[in-house]
Design a protein around this motif. Structure first.
Motif, mmCIF file in Angstrom:
data_model
loop_
_atom_site.group_PDB
_atom_site.id
_atom_site.type_symbol
_atom_site.label_atom_id
_atom_site.label_comp_id
_atom_site.label_asym_id
_atom_site.label_seq_id
_atom_site.Cartn_x
_atom_site.Cartn_y
_atom_site.Cartn_z
ATOM 1 N N PRO A 15 13.854 9.554 28.090
ATOM 2 C CA PRO A 15 14.307 8.136 27.825
ATOM 3 C C PRO A 15 15.970 8.042 28.770
ATOM 4 N N PHE A 16 16.737 8.862 29.032
ATOM 5 C CA PHE A 16 18.244 9.079 29.733
ATOM 6 C C PHE A 16 17.660 8.335 31.152
ATOM 7 N N PHE A 17 16.550 9.363 31.515
ATOM 8 C CA PHE A 17 16.013 9.592 33.284
ATOM 9 C C PHE A 17 15.738 7.441 33.424
ATOM 10 N N ASP A 18 14.513 7.629 32.229
ATOM 11 C CA ASP A 18 14.167 6.154 32.430
ATOM 12 C C ASP A 18 15.397 5.140 32.698
ATOM 13 N N ALA A 19 16.441 5.489 31.644
ATOM 14 C CA ALA A 19 17.656 4.537 31.433
ATOM 15 C C ALA A 19 18.019 4.417 32.635
ATOM 16 N N ALA A 20 18.661 5.944 33.357
ATOM 17 C CA ALA A 20 19.233 5.989 35.312
ATOM 18 C C ALA A 20 18.160 5.006 36.055
ATOM 19 N N ARG A 21 17.047 4.890 36.062
ATOM 20 C CA ARG A 21 16.406 4.105 37.637
ATOM 21 C C ARG A 21 16.465 3.137 36.921
ATOM 22 N N GLY A 22 16.876 2.237 35.342
ATOM 23 C CA GLY A 22 16.659 1.555 35.259
ATOM 24 C C GLY A 22 17.750 0.298 35.556
#
Lengths: 115, 195
Positions: A15-22
């Protein structure tokens, strides 16, 4: 670290990596304009001629031009000729050596020898 | 050439056109590569203004390299990621100690439990960035390339000039450190560990 633990770390951080990409920061219009201005400056800069010159021309300039090359060639050929044609001993070297006594007053007779 | 066809060209072909004086190629490359370089620089530096400086410098080096670019030897993006990372590492060496820490991220205010999804997303991204900033530079670079930029291990190995095994080791250690750094903030960031 085991493969399972590694996978768990990846899942936990997903979820943190997804948030960073977003939420990746986008370059501003000003910044894009600056990048394009750099590109334009490089694009319109004339090519440097150095790489287009042949190697022989660059070598000739490095040695100092045609006069220097002529001098070097003459010296080299002369050295070759001396080595190939002239006798291999110095004139006079085969004759007996001269003995030069530079201090005759220092000479002394052998003790007890009669002339 | 029709306008839309140049946008379909691969990076190295565009770079070759730029070297031949094509201004459209510069525009397409700028729009294609600058956001990627910028996002990568931001993840490594944690600072937008510095990331912009580094990105502009990396793109300038790309333009200068265009005339000597040997097509087929390396991917343009591989080269660019490497240049961006090196510039970031140089910058961090110059002003070591300026990195943001976890403590620098503001805590959520009381009574704001009904945060929107967008705010939660931002908070997670900020928390991750703060945790990334505490990693050693090479670990951070490997984790960002693998899990945020989405590159394969062989690609990362080429960018970082390491073996694939070394990349796997770096990302593994980096993730472990990130997980430990974020462990205390899972609940406030709306994440529950199911193990």
């Amino acid at each position: 670290m085991s493969m399972n633990a590694d996978n768990h770390d990846r899942d936990a951080l997903g979820p943190f990596f997804d948030a960073a990409r977003g939420t990746a920061p986008a370059p501003s219009e000003d910044m894009l304009a600056r990048v394009l201005a750099d590109a334009e400056r490089i694009r319109t800069t004339p090519r440097q001629p150095r790489s287009s010159r042949p190697l022989t021309a660059r070598l000739r300039d490095l040695l100092g031009g045609w006069p220097a090359i002529a001098g070097l060639t003459t010296a080299a050929l002369t050295g070759l000729w001396i080595g190939a044609v002239l006798p291999n001993t110095v004139p006079g070297a085969e004759t007996p050596e001269y003995l030069v006594d530079i201090t005759p007053e220092m000479a002394f007779d052998l003790i007890g020898r009669d002339e | 050439m029709p306008f839309d066809s140049i946008e379909d060209l691969p990076d190295d072909a565009l770079l070759a056109r730029f070297a031949d004086g094509n201004a459209d190629a510069a525009r397409v490359l700028t729009l294609r590569l600058t956001p990627r370089a910028m996002a990568h620089a931001f993840r490594l530096l944690g600072n937008r203004a510095e990331a912009e400086d580094v990105t502009q410098e990396a793109m300038l080096r790309l333009w200068k390299q265009a005339r000597d670019w040997r097509s087929g030897e390396a991917k343009v993006t591989t080269w660019l990621y490497r240049v961006v990372a090196n510039l970031c590492i140089d910058r961090r060496r110059r002003d070591r100690g300026g990195a943001v820490t976890l403590d620098a991220i503001p805590e959520p205010e009381d009574g704001r439990t009904s945060v929107t999804e967008a705010m939660q997303e931002r908070a997670r991204a900020d928390a991750l960035q703060a945790a990334l900033n505490t990693l050693p530079a090479r670990q951070r670079q490997a984790v960002v390339l693998r899990h945020i930029d989405g590159l394969s291990n062989p690609e990362i190995a080429e960018i970082m000039e390491l073996t694939v095994e070394a990349v796997e080791s770096l990302t593994s250690r980096g993730k472990r450190a990130l997980k430990a750094g974020l462990a205390g903030r899972k609940e406030e960031l709306g994440y529950v560990d199911e193990r």
